[in-house]
Design an enzyme around this catalytic site. Structure first.
Site, short mmCIF file in Angstrom:
data_model
loop_
_atom_site.label_atom_id
_atom_site.label_comp_id
_atom_site.label_asym_id
_atom_site.label_seq_id
_atom_site.Cartn_x
_atom_site.Cartn_y
_atom_site.Cartn_z
N HIS A 17 -21.17 23.24 42.73
CA HIS A 17 -19.72 23.07 42.84
C HIS A 17 -19.37 21.71 43.42
CE1 HIS A 17 -15.67 24.50 42.65
NE2 HIS A 17 -15.45 24.26 43.92
N HIS A 75 -16.09 18.58 43.40
CA HIS A 75 -14.89 17.87 42.97
C HIS A 75 -15.15 16.42 43.37
CE1 HIS A 75 -12.92 21.79 42.68
NE2 HIS A 75 -13.31 22.03 43.92
N GLN A 116 -13.03 14.05 45.69
CA GLN A 116 -12.86 14.36 47.11
C GLN A 116 -13.87 13.64 48.00
OE1 GLN A 116 -12.35 18.62 47.72
NE2 GLN A 116 -10.81 18.73 46.10
N ARG A 143 -4.83 20.90 51.92
CA ARG A 143 -4.56 20.74 50.49
C ARG A 143 -3.44 19.71 50.25
NH1 ARG A 143 -2.64 25.37 46.22
NH2 ARG A 143 -0.70 25.05 47.34
N HIS A 186 -9.25 27.59 37.25
CA HIS A 186 -9.12 27.09 38.61
C HIS A 186 -9.18 28.23 39.63
CE1 HIS A 186 -7.19 25.95 42.37
NE2 HIS A 186 -7.84 24.81 42.17
N HIS A 192 -12.82 29.57 41.11
CA HIS A 192 -12.62 29.72 42.56
C HIS A 192 -12.09 31.12 42.81
CE1 HIS A 192 -11.43 25.18 42.96
NE2 HIS A 192 -12.63 25.31 43.49
N GLU A 219 -11.25 32.60 48.31
CA GLU A 219 -11.65 31.62 49.32
C GLU A 219 -10.85 31.82 50.60
OE1 GLU A 219 -11.08 27.54 48.10
OE2 GLU A 219 -12.12 26.74 49.85
N HIS A 274 -17.14 30.36 46.09
CA HIS A 274 -16.73 30.85 47.42
C HIS A 274 -16.91 32.37 47.51
CE1 HIS A 274 -15.44 26.84 48.18
NE2 HIS A 274 -14.44 26.89 47.33
N ASP A 288 -19.04 20.84 47.01
CA ASP A 288 -17.59 21.04 46.92
C ASP A 288 -16.78 19.80 47.32
OD1 ASP A 288 -15.06 22.12 46.83
OD2 ASP A 288 -15.45 23.81 48.14
ZN ZN Z 1 -13.61 23.86 44.75
#
Ligand code: ZN
Length: 447
Positions: free
Chosen positions: A51, A53, A56, A77, A200, A226, A229, A263, A314
């Protein structure tokens, strides 16, 4: 055709002594014995990062200042959305290349990229609607990491079907546009690129759209989502769909071994059994889940149910399989007051148990023939730095535990993906050039 000779070769049953394989065109052709040699390597399969992204990576460490006394995933977020708005294909490729080079140096040889940064910041598609996907593919190709690209389906801003906010618009697709993107990317698959699907989350994909996309998928397509979570997500799902998230998913989709539940932190006993029985993999992301205050995955109950799991970095606050595995085990120790919680049935070693489980989930979760050395498998391997202080006097019984539980360095000397060496003496082959471009991209992003 080349032959790898190892003094120790890691297999699902533990170390094999004086073993190896021949490989050709990126695949293992034959598993063989090896010539006994004092200087031969200690070889383990590359580790799959389930996992990621990539963007990020650029904001790691930039969300650790309190913005509200009740800071949480949801305030993080907001920071992430502000940051996401700054990327274009060039900055994304530069950041992803830095990240993937770091992953390779740390021992990840495959990455599952859960990619939702599709459009320009105002929400309009780029002229090439897959420009951002291509930036990730290019970063993977230039660094040499194996990629499972998971373009993300993202349609709504909540379980009530509310539209995407302005900051979420660049993530969104209708079903038809999404399937066009998926089909187009699938046409680019090759021996180190696989394309799967990511939903998502339940809150971002309405049930009808989920069914429409799943109905169109070729057999064996990896599907990632996801799920569960955060507790508010569980509460909203119960209020609007009359079931907990995993409970709803298992009741409304044919979840099987091609699925990866990312998650899956908040589970009740029936959901734990349900995931384990489905054959799906749970992608646990211990450093990110800790960083975001998500909660602790119920590992022991999941293992007792026979569940399959792997790890992901992640948000990339850490890019280290050693740290993910270590914190997975440590989180369990801190709440249970016991040690060696992740031990399964194959061995009494915590490190070997975790390595075994991580390798076993790599193939179904990524859709690639990885995680184990066998004829026809991808030739992806790590050479451990057997001369590091942590390994002095290491026996076959304790070498993996020393690797995963001692010190703070990766202890990886070489990394090979599809038979090609990407890391020499612990350093990626293009480390300097990739870093120079990353530095310029970061100045642009932070300006
Ligand atoms: Zn994620």
């Amino acid at each position: 055709m080349e032959t790898l000779h190892a003094e120790r070769l890691w297999t699902p049953g533990g170390w094999r002594i004086d073993a190896g394989f021949t490989h050709d065109a990126g695949r293992i052709v034959e598993c063989t014995g090896a010539q006994p040699s004092e200087g031969a390597a200690w070889v383990v399969p590359g580790i799959a990062n389930l996992h990621s992204h990539a963007f990020q990576r650029a904001m790691a460490g930039l969300a650790e200042r309190q913005t509200h006394p009740q800071d949480s995933f949801w305030t993080w977020r907001e920071t992430m959305y502000r940051f996401a708005a700054r990327f274009d294909p060039d900055t994304l490729q530069a950041v992803a290349a830095q990240l993937y080079a770091e992953m390779l140096e740390a021992g990840y040889t495959t990455v599952c990229e859960f990619h939702y940064l599709h459009h320009s910041p105002d929400g309009r598609p780029y002229t090439d609607a897959s420009a951002m996907s291509h930036a990730l593919i290019a970063a993977a190709r230039e660094t040499g990491i194996r990629l499972t690209l998971l373009p993300v389906m993202y349609m709504t801003g909540g379980f009530d079907g509310r539209p995407l906010t302005d900051r979420q618009k660049r993530f969104g697709h209708g079903v038809d546009a999404y399937l066009r993107l998926f089909d187009m990317l699938r046409g680019e698959e090759n021996d180190t690129l696989r394309v799967g699907v990511a939903l998502h989350s339940l809150r971002a994909v309405p049930p009808d759209a989920m069914r429409a996309v799943l109905a169109q998928l070729p057999a064996e397509t990896p599907v990632h989502i996801h799920i569960a979570e955060q507790l508010p997500e569980v509460v909203d799902c119960q209020a609007l769909r009359n079931a907990r998230p995993v409970e709803w998913l298992l009741g409304n989709a044919k979840v099987d071994r091609n699925w990866t539940l990312v998650h899956a932190t908040h589970l009740d006993a029936a959901e734990i059994r349900g995931i384990a029985n489905s054959g799906a993999t749970v992608a646990i992301c211990p450093t990110t889940e800790a960083n975001l205050g998500d909660g602790l995955f119920p590992l022991r109950a999941f293992l007792e149910a026979g569940g399959s799991w792997g790890i992901g970095s992640d948000s990339h606050v850490s890019v280290s399989p050693v740290e993910e595995l270590r914190w997975l085990e440590y989180g369990q120790r801190l709440v249970t007051h016991h040690r060696n919680v992740s031990v399964g049935t194959a061995t009494t070693s915590a490190g070997e148990s975790m390595l075994h489980d991580t390798m076993a989930s790599a193939d179904p979760s990524t859709g690639q023939a990885i995680g184990c050395f066998y004829e026809g498998a991808c030739a992806d391997w790590l050479v451990l730095d057997r001369d590091a202080p942590q390994f002095i006097g290491a026996t076959t019984d304790d070498a993996i535990d020393r690797w995963l539980f001692a010190g703070n360095a990766p202890h990886i000397r070489e990394v090979h993906v599809a038979g090609k060496q990407t890391v020499h003496e612990g350093r990626h082959r293009d480390r300097e050039a990739i870093f120079t471009r990353f530095k310029a991209a970061m100045h642009t992003l932070l300006a």
